[in-house]
Write an enzyme that holds these catalytic residues in place. Structure first.
Site: not given
Ligand code: NAG
Ligand code: NAG
Ligand code: NAG
Ligand code: NAG
Ligand code: NAG
Ligand code: NAG
Ligand code: NAG
Ligand code: NAG
Ligand code: NAG
Length: 490
Positions: A77, A133, A282
């Site tokens: 990520c 993130h 991903n």
């Protein structure tokens, strides 16, 4: 006399039509850009690759747009998100190793100008809905300080879809914000619904004729924990494998959320001047219900299964060629300059990303002929692509097999025992054009190719920025912030 007046009338009509078209062109704002990112969505987890999946909204957009069949992302990520928003490879921004865990004070360095900041310079209205993130230990690292006019969502990488808290697996803490404020109004509501509703609110708040919208929607879906309202899981009641059944349900909930967003875009009149991008961050984690068949490997590996992303673009008006599968080489780092180009701007020339708008728009051959899958000096692995060849150095990851869609008999399809033993062999070489599923290591067969690619890899390594991977800091504990994961500890 009669003729004259008729001529004049006609000329006048022409003039009026011409004037109007010129005015229309002049008044038209830069294209709206909607960038939707799915989390942990595998290659074989979308309807256009696998008819088992029920993703009618995504399928319709993909089939009427351009399906990207060689669109590469990073194995996990944080690195992908860092490339997407900076236009640099993660090994140039220090985020090549693993992800930003909740208690680590790492972040995307402040010396990078992010895509929403560049778009703001072009007068875009910029909003973010979903998973960040990219670090949050200081307010300066959070979305509303880095180019987004508003933010609704989560700072961390994973949490409960309903309570929006990290559970017992790690330190408990609530992680949901509207702009800077902790937001409890949606406690108990599934995140895909919350994010779709906020995206629709934003779409309705902007006048598409007057301002250009950049809407970044990185969904929590379909990252673990495996959770979904029952009605979506029920679509797959024929699947015995519980993890797979829930995961597929999560994909269909995501699909409905995208449908709600595109319905709003249509109703509000955006579609004549809009580019929509959909990509995974991903490859799918095969140990959490996802599937990348026939590709090799999983999320968190350098294999194609970890890095070749399910992706498409859709636009009603901006693409010269649609309804086909584009196989030209593209990397997630290219979106930054490509989207700036769509917006009428230009990126700095030293970026890793290349403006591939002509390839996306018209299918002409890509200007990209090589890319870096990743260089991770802590894992001591790396992979690069040069033309049709792929070089892997070190161990590609822990799930190294080929994982079929779990069938009805096998309860635990995650076969950890397929461990990849490369022994003394430090390098592997594959011809991805002829062998996209990475069955045949050519390192011994083609020593000259191996040598050339090793040379490229050594060159790439020269500019590596060391991984920013500090130890976890106990000051991050939510107990110091009324039970919330919060900035303020670095
Ligand atoms: C798209 O990629 C898949 C997986 O590598 C491959 O099997 C398929 O042939 C490709 N499609 C086209 C049109 O090249
Ligand atoms: C960005 O900042 C980091 C940390 O301050 C530094 O290591 C790096 O060299 C800088 N990179 C660039 C491109 O300025
Ligand atoms: C952005 O808007 C400002 C104020 O309306 C204007 O002066 C400027 O030229 C615009 N910039 C671009 C790139 O359109
Ligand atoms: C968040 O910021 C946006 C843009 O400034 C604003 O429209 C919205 O009302 C804010 N939300 C909250 C809950 O303050
Ligand atoms: C989670 O933690 C709470 C409080 O420590 C405990 O009561 C609960 O049983 C735990 N749940 C699980 C699933 O471990
Ligand atoms: C989509 O919109 C419908 C109608 O408002 C709503 O009932 C549904 O929950 C929404 N779905 C998602 C996933 O947001
Ligand atoms: C795509 O179409 C646009 C508008 O018709 C045109 O200006 C452009 O040259 C075309 N691009 C290519 C690469 O064909
Ligand atoms: C490739 O890059 C060159 C140099 O920047 C540029 O002139 C050309 O238009 C690009 N072609 C495509 C297809 O993107
Ligand atoms: C896991 O893979 C190994 C090696 O390929 C095989 O021998 C074993 O039967 C597999 N186990 C399951 C449960 O599929």
């Amino acid at each position: 006399m009669f003729l004259m007046s008729r001529m004049t009338g006609r000329s006048f009509l022409f003039l009026a039509v011409w004037m109007q078209s010129v005015l229309n062109v002049q008044l038209k704002v830069s294209p709206h850009i909607v960038l939707i990112v799915a989390d942990d969505l595998g290659w074989n987890d979308v309807g256009w690759h696998n008819s088992q999946m029920y993703t009618p909204n995504l399928d319709k957009l993909a089939q009427n747009g351009v399906i990207l069949n060689s669109s590469y992302v990073l194995p996990v990520c944080t690195p992908t998100r860092s490339s997407l928003l900076t236009g640099y490879y993660p090994y140039h921004v220090g985020l090549q190793h693993n992800v930003i865990h909740s208690s680590r004070p790492s972040h995307l360095y402040m010396n990078f100008t992010l895509l929403p900041q560049k778009l703001k310079e072009l007068n875009y209205t910029t909003h973010m809905v979903g998973k960040w993130h990219l670090g949050f230990c200081n307010w300066n690292y959070t979305p509303t300080y880095r180019g987004f006019d508003s933010f609704l969502g989560m700072y961390l990488g994973a949490e409960d879809y309903y309570t929006h808290s990290t559970g017992n697996s790690t330190v408990p803490g609530y992680d949901f914000r509207f702009n800077k404020s902790v937001y409890h109004e949606v406690t108990g509501e599934y995140s895909a619904n919350v994010f779709a509703r906020r995206a629709v609110d934003i779409i309705n708040s902007v006048d598409p004729e007057k301002e250009s919208l950049f809407l970044y929607v990185p969904f929590q879906s379909v990252h673990y924990p495996l959770q979904v309202p029952k009605k979506y899981e029920d679509i797959y009641s024929h699947i015995q494998n519980k993890a797979r059944r829930t995961y597929c349900g999560m994909v269909s909930a995501l699909d409905e959320a995208v449908g709600n967003i595109t319905n709003a875009l249509t109703q509000r009149g955006y579609m004549d001047n809009l580019l929509l991008i959909f990509t995974t961050d991903n490859g799918g984690p095969v140990n959490h219900g996802a599937n990348n068949w026939p590709l090799r490997g999983s999320k968190n590996t350098l294999w194609e299964g970890g890095t070749k992303g399910a992706a498409f673009v859709y636009s009603k008006t901006l693409l010269n060629k649609t309804k086909y599968v584009n196989t030209e080489m593209f990397h997630v780092v290219d979106w930054f300059p490509t989207l700036l180009s769509v917006a009428g701007g230009k990126a700095e020339p030293d970026l890793d990303g290349i403006d591939l708008w002509p390839t996306i728009q018209s299918g002409v051959p890509s200007n990209r002929s090589m890319f870096v899958y990743n260089i991770d000096e802590i894992m001591q692995n790396a992979a690069i692509r040069v033309g049709e060849y792929k070089l892997i150095e070190g161990k590609p990851g822990t799930h190294n097999g080929w994982y079929p869609v779990p069938n009805n008999q096998r309860k635990h399809f995650n076969n950890q025992s397929i461990l990849h033993d490369i022994g003394e062999l430090k390098y592997q070489l594959f011809n991805i054009r002829d062998d996209p599923t990475e069955h045949f290591n050519l390192a011994i067969t083609y020593p000259e190719v191996l040598k050339t690619l090793k040379g490229y890899l050594e060159d790439f390594k020269k500019t590596l920025v060391p991984a920013f991977y500090p130890k976890g800091d106990p000051k991050s504990n939510p107990k110091y912030y009324k039970g919330n994961w919060s900035p303020g500890w670095c």
